[in-house]
Design an enzyme around this catalytic site. Sequence first.
Site, PDB file in Angstrom:
ATOM      1  NE  ARG A 193      -7.815  -8.117   0.324  1.00  0.00           N
ATOM      2  CZ  ARG A 193      -7.370  -7.307  -0.654  1.00  0.00           C
ATOM      3  NH1 ARG A 193      -6.365  -6.485  -0.412  1.00  0.00           N
ATOM      4  NH2 ARG A 193      -7.912  -7.339  -1.849  1.00  0.00           N
ATOM      5  CE  LYS A 246      -4.469  -1.736   1.274  1.00  0.00           C
ATOM      6  NZ  LYS A 246      -5.604  -1.773   2.229  1.00  0.00           N
TER       7      LYS A 246
HETATM    8  N1  LIG Z   1     -10.624  -6.376   4.137  1.00  0.00           N
HETATM    9  C1  LIG Z   1      -9.897  -5.658   3.264  1.00  0.00           C
HETATM   10  N2  LIG Z   1     -10.187  -5.686   1.946  1.00  0.00           N
HETATM   11  C2  LIG Z   1      -9.441  -4.939   1.059  1.00  0.00           C
HETATM   12  N3  LIG Z   1      -9.758  -4.948  -0.256  1.00  0.00           N
HETATM   13  C3  LIG Z   1      -9.030  -4.197  -1.141  1.00  0.00           C
HETATM   14  C4  LIG Z   1      -7.952  -3.448  -0.681  1.00  0.00           C
HETATM   15  C5  LIG Z   1      -7.142  -2.675  -1.649  1.00  0.00           C
HETATM   16  O1  LIG Z   1      -6.036  -3.471  -1.982  1.00  0.00           O
HETATM   17  P1  LIG Z   1      -5.980  -4.330  -3.366  1.00  0.00           P
HETATM   18  O2  LIG Z   1      -7.109  -5.255  -3.451  1.00  0.00           O
HETATM   19  O3  LIG Z   1      -4.648  -4.916  -3.525  1.00  0.00           O
HETATM   20  O4  LIG Z   1      -6.145  -3.194  -4.435  1.00  0.00           O
HETATM   21  P2  LIG Z   1      -7.422  -2.901  -5.317  1.00  0.00           P
HETATM   22  O5  LIG Z   1      -8.520  -2.481  -4.393  1.00  0.00           O
HETATM   23  O6  LIG Z   1      -6.977  -1.820  -6.243  1.00  0.00           O
HETATM   24  O7  LIG Z   1      -7.765  -4.170  -6.011  1.00  0.00           O
HETATM   25  N4  LIG Z   1      -7.606  -3.423   0.632  1.00  0.00           N
HETATM   26  C6  LIG Z   1      -8.359  -4.156   1.524  1.00  0.00           C
HETATM   27  C7  LIG Z   1      -8.073  -4.158   2.944  1.00  0.00           C
HETATM   28  O8  LIG Z   1      -7.145  -3.473   3.433  1.00  0.00           O
HETATM   29  N5  LIG Z   1      -8.859  -4.915   3.754  1.00  0.00           N
END
Ligand SMILES: Nc1nc2ncc(COP(=O)(O)OP(=O)(O)O)nc2c(=O)[nH]1
Length: 278
Positions: free
Chosen positions: A258, A223
């Site tokens: 995660r 992040k």
């Molecule tokens: N529970 C939970 N869910 C999440 N989903 C998406 C993202 C964002 O990260 P990522 O999925 O890698 O990116 P994107 O939303 O662009 O797919 N962060 C979280 C988090 O911190 N906690």
Amino acid sequence: MKTLLCGRFTLDLSRPLVMGILNVTPDSFSDGGRFNRLEDALRRAEAMLAEGADILDIGGESTRPGAPFVSPQEEMSRVLPALEKLRDLGAPLSLDTRRAEVMREALALDAVDLINDVSALEDEGALQVAAQSQAAICLMHKQGNPDTMQDKPAYGDVVAEVAEYLKRRAQLCLDAGIARERLLVDPGFGFGKTLEHNLALLKRLDEVERIAGAPLLVGLSRKSMLGAITGEAEPAERLGASVAAALEAAWRGAAVIRVHDVKATRQALQLWQALRES
Ligand SMILES: Nc1nc2ncc(COP(=O)(O)OP(=O)(O)O)nc2c(=O)[nH]1
């Protein structure tokens, strides 16, 4: 023993679990576009399981700051085929969505063991859909929505406010008849938080669990808070900080972590666990 009732599975929370991120989106912030073809998604899922992922988190809508709108139809066209394809891999599948209708359609496939909702079941009907399922539920805090949440995040005491919000959302679930053993809470790193807010939440993560009354899921992997600290602009180049963040979260009680990089995180947590057990 602390356990999580997770759809088709009962997960042992006596050690931190690794949740592998499988974004079936063309634009996720660090791996967008690589896995939005079904075969690629299946290969990625199998690879993460081989690397030691305990849960796979499938998401069809990027929730990074400034992410473009994705219609429910588009989101379902991405996640439903993937869930069907992965259903029989023998691993718990988490669905990362904030829409009740996506939850409903996905749960009907008997392929969702955990509902991962970045808006803590606030969508109209989401609480009812979750209550009628057997899935575990992750309730995450965010301030605002992806398009505006990083404009001017502001809190009095970010830890107390986030924790109290999660406690309220968890109580709504309990009042709806959802067993506490199905609940996870997540402070939502980067979701309407400045770097200072994120660091305070990580440092006082144990307070969040104590106040909210449910085990923690955390998402720190790759992040922008890690980019701000390391100066690394490329998310996929933030492995060291991501693994260090996973360990910091584990020390402070995180039950599910995660991540994008399953193997490196798993190895770090195996060492961490071995030291605790020695
Ligand atoms: N529970 C939970 N869910 C999440 N989903 C998406 C993202 C964002 O990260 P990522 O999925 O890698 O990116 P994107 O939303 O662009 O797919 N962060 C979280 C988090 O911190 N906690």
